[in-house]
Design a protein around this motif. Structure first.
Motif, mmCIF file in Angstrom:
data_model
loop_
_atom_site.group_PDB
_atom_site.id
_atom_site.type_symbol
_atom_site.label_atom_id
_atom_site.label_comp_id
_atom_site.label_asym_id
_atom_site.label_seq_id
_atom_site.Cartn_x
_atom_site.Cartn_y
_atom_site.Cartn_z
ATOM 1 N N HIS A 1 14.645 -6.425 54.618
ATOM 2 C CA HIS A 1 14.260 -8.042 54.905
ATOM 3 C C HIS A 1 14.818 -8.783 53.586
ATOM 4 O O HIS A 1 15.350 -10.084 53.604
ATOM 5 N N LEU A 2 14.029 -8.432 52.550
ATOM 6 C CA LEU A 2 14.170 -9.227 51.256
ATOM 7 C C LEU A 2 15.561 -9.475 50.776
ATOM 8 O O LEU A 2 16.145 -10.474 50.417
ATOM 9 N N MET A 3 16.451 -8.342 50.768
ATOM 10 C CA MET A 3 17.862 -8.439 50.436
ATOM 11 C C MET A 3 18.798 -9.195 51.230
ATOM 12 O O MET A 3 19.831 -9.840 50.963
ATOM 13 N N ASN A 4 18.274 -9.123 52.757
ATOM 14 C CA ASN A 4 19.145 -9.629 53.721
ATOM 15 C C ASN A 4 18.795 -11.336 53.485
ATOM 16 O O ASN A 4 19.734 -11.965 53.707
ATOM 17 N N ALA A 5 17.699 -11.746 53.320
ATOM 18 C CA ALA A 5 17.234 -12.946 53.016
ATOM 19 C C ALA A 5 17.906 -13.679 51.991
ATOM 20 O O ALA A 5 18.663 -14.688 51.909
ATOM 21 N N MET A 6 18.087 -12.939 50.803
ATOM 22 C CA MET A 6 18.654 -13.299 49.583
ATOM 23 C C MET A 6 20.253 -13.477 49.810
ATOM 24 O O MET A 6 20.551 -14.469 49.492
ATOM 25 N N ASN A 7 20.893 -12.538 50.361
ATOM 26 C CA ASN A 7 22.254 -12.770 50.823
ATOM 27 C C ASN A 7 22.448 -13.858 51.929
ATOM 28 O O ASN A 7 23.252 -14.817 51.584
ATOM 29 N N PHE A 8 21.513 -14.410 52.739
ATOM 30 C CA PHE A 8 21.803 -15.192 53.856
ATOM 31 C C PHE A 8 21.787 -16.550 53.052
ATOM 32 O O PHE A 8 22.495 -17.551 53.176
ATOM 33 N N GLN A 9 20.688 -16.600 51.911
ATOM 34 C CA GLN A 9 20.641 -17.687 51.147
ATOM 35 C C GLN A 9 21.772 -18.113 50.605
ATOM 36 O O GLN A 9 22.260 -19.443 50.419
ATOM 37 N N GLN A 10 22.448 -17.240 49.798
ATOM 38 C CA GLN A 10 23.662 -17.289 49.067
ATOM 39 C C GLN A 10 24.741 -18.078 50.188
ATOM 40 O O GLN A 10 25.601 -18.873 49.986
ATOM 41 N N LEU A 11 24.793 -17.571 51.061
ATOM 42 C CA LEU A 11 25.915 -18.041 52.299
ATOM 43 C C LEU A 11 25.469 -19.322 52.979
ATOM 44 O O LEU A 11 26.294 -20.324 52.878
ATOM 45 N N ALA A 12 24.235 -19.520 52.955
ATOM 46 C CA ALA A 12 23.765 -20.670 53.415
ATOM 47 C C ALA A 12 24.068 -21.942 52.356
ATOM 48 O O ALA A 12 24.593 -23.172 52.826
ATOM 49 N N ASP A 13 23.994 -21.698 51.211
ATOM 50 C CA ASP A 13 24.365 -22.694 50.116
ATOM 51 C C ASP A 13 25.808 -23.000 50.315
ATOM 52 O O ASP A 13 26.184 -23.961 49.919
ATOM 53 N N GLU A 14 26.582 -21.974 50.362
ATOM 54 C CA GLU A 14 27.988 -22.072 50.480
ATOM 55 C C GLU A 14 28.273 -22.813 51.916
ATOM 56 O O GLU A 14 29.194 -24.097 51.713
ATOM 57 N N PHE A 15 27.780 -22.699 52.894
ATOM 58 C CA PHE A 15 27.925 -23.438 54.169
ATOM 59 C C PHE A 15 27.586 -25.029 53.766
ATOM 60 O O PHE A 15 28.289 -25.851 54.264
#
Length: 105
Positions: free
Chosen positions: A81-95
């Motif tokens: 969960h933690l790693m997926n959330a961190m990855n998702f945040q990186q993508l969200a910043d890009e979006f």
């Protein structure tokens, strides 16, 4: 599994899950052209990851002190969960950056 590991695991799951949800919300806000709100939502998302990471740090410090951590499916799930959330945040910043660029044209 010890009660402490159980509490830490669910702390990570809870905060990381909230953080991922906020990151997804930020993307939706950016898509609507609400870039400032999206960035504010990402700040909240990152605060959640910081809280989740504190739980993880507690585990790491324990191991560094010689206290072996008992592995369980719940703990592995929490780390996932933690790693997926961190990855998702990186993508969200890009979006958000991309939606901001689109809005400025």
């Amino acid at each position: 599994m010890s009660e402490k590991i159980f509490e830490i695991s669910f702390g990570i799951i809870s905060y990381a899950g909230d953080a991922k949800g906020l990151a997804f919300e930020a993307i939706s806000l950016a898509k609507e052209g609400k870039i400032d709100e999206a960035r504010e939502t990402m700040i909240k998302s990152k605060e959640g990851i910081t809280k989740a990471h504190r739980f993880q740090t507690e585990l790491i410090q324990g191991e560094a002190s010689g206290n072996k951590t008992e592995m369980s499916v719940i703990l592995v799930h929490a780390q996932d969960h933690l790693m997926n959330a961190m990855n998702f945040q990186q993508l969200a910043d890009e979006f958000i950056d991309l939606y901001e660029r689109i809005e400025s044209k």
